[in-house]
Design a protein around this motif. Structure first.
Motif, short mmCIF file in Angstrom:
data_model
loop_
_atom_site.label_atom_id
_atom_site.label_comp_id
_atom_site.label_asym_id
_atom_site.label_seq_id
_atom_site.Cartn_x
_atom_site.Cartn_y
_atom_site.Cartn_z
N ALA A 117 0.82 -1.22 0.00
CA ALA A 117 0.00 0.00 0.00
C ALA A 117 0.84 1.27 0.00
O ALA A 117 0.59 2.19 -0.78
CB ALA A 117 -0.97 0.00 1.19
N ALA A 118 1.83 1.34 0.85
CA ALA A 118 2.64 2.56 0.93
C ALA A 118 3.47 2.74 -0.34
O ALA A 118 3.56 3.84 -0.89
CB ALA A 118 3.54 2.53 2.15
N GLU A 119 4.05 1.66 -0.82
CA GLU A 119 4.89 1.74 -2.02
C GLU A 119 4.07 2.16 -3.25
O GLU A 119 4.52 2.98 -4.05
CB GLU A 119 5.53 0.37 -2.29
N GLY B 180 0.84 6.00 -1.88
CA GLY B 180 0.89 7.15 -1.00
C GLY B 180 2.01 7.28 0.00
O GLY B 180 1.99 8.18 0.82
N GLY B 181 2.98 6.40 -0.01
CA GLY B 181 4.17 6.56 0.82
C GLY B 181 3.91 6.72 2.30
O GLY B 181 3.10 6.02 2.89
N GLU B 182 4.63 7.67 2.92
CA GLU B 182 4.57 7.88 4.37
C GLU B 182 3.16 8.21 4.85
O GLU B 182 2.73 7.77 5.92
CB GLU B 182 5.54 8.98 4.80
N LEU C 58 1.31 5.03 5.13
CA LEU C 58 1.74 4.28 6.32
C LEU C 58 1.10 4.84 7.58
O LEU C 58 0.66 4.08 8.45
CB LEU C 58 3.27 4.33 6.46
N HIS C 59 1.02 6.15 7.68
CA HIS C 59 0.39 6.78 8.83
C HIS C 59 -1.10 6.39 8.90
O HIS C 59 -1.62 6.06 9.97
CB HIS C 59 0.55 8.29 8.78
N TYR D 186 -5.24 0.40 11.67
CA TYR D 186 -5.00 -1.00 12.05
C TYR D 186 -3.91 -1.21 13.09
O TYR D 186 -3.66 -2.33 13.50
CB TYR D 186 -4.66 -1.82 10.80
N GLY D 187 -3.27 -0.14 13.51
CA GLY D 187 -2.18 -0.26 14.48
C GLY D 187 -0.85 -0.39 13.77
O GLY D 187 -0.78 -0.60 12.56
N THR D 188 0.21 -0.26 14.53
CA THR D 188 1.56 -0.26 13.94
C THR D 188 2.20 -1.64 13.87
O THR D 188 3.25 -1.80 13.27
CB THR D 188 2.48 0.69 14.71
N ASP D 189 1.58 -2.62 14.49
CA ASP D 189 2.14 -3.98 14.41
C ASP D 189 2.06 -4.50 12.99
O ASP D 189 2.89 -5.19 12.51
CB ASP D 189 1.41 -4.95 15.34
#
Length: 87
Positions: A67-69, A72-74, A77-78, A84-87
């Motif tokens: 998804a990030a690649e 939408g990048g960073e 990811l945010h 969904y949380g950072t895990d």
């Protein structure tokens, strides 16, 4: 019912939501050199993780691993971390 009758990983509405999110993010993408929608790859990754006894966070990570690649990048990811949380 024995523990062998129960799934190793219980998938909740977080998983269902992540499938929809991944599908929407990659709706216009196809697999390179094919006419296959890109979501097929992401569902395949999620399936492999489930078959290897991965937990729901891992399965969601599999669904969203590009998804990030690709989308939408960073900032993406945010958004994923918030949803969904950072895990």
């Amino acid at each position: 019912m024995t523990h062998h009758d129960l799934p190793a990983t219980f998938l909740t509405e977080r998983f269902t939501n992540a499938v929809g999110y991944a599908s929407a993010l990659h709706a216009t993408q196809i697999r390179k050199g094919t006419r296959v929608p890109y979501i097929a790859h992401l569902l395949g990754v999620a399936s492999l993780i489930l078959e290897a006894d991965g937990d729901e966070d891992m399965v969601i990570g599999g669904l969203l691993h590009d998804a990030a690649e690709d989308q939408g990048g960073e900032a993406r990811l945010h958004d994923i971390g918030t949803r969904y949380g950072t895990d």
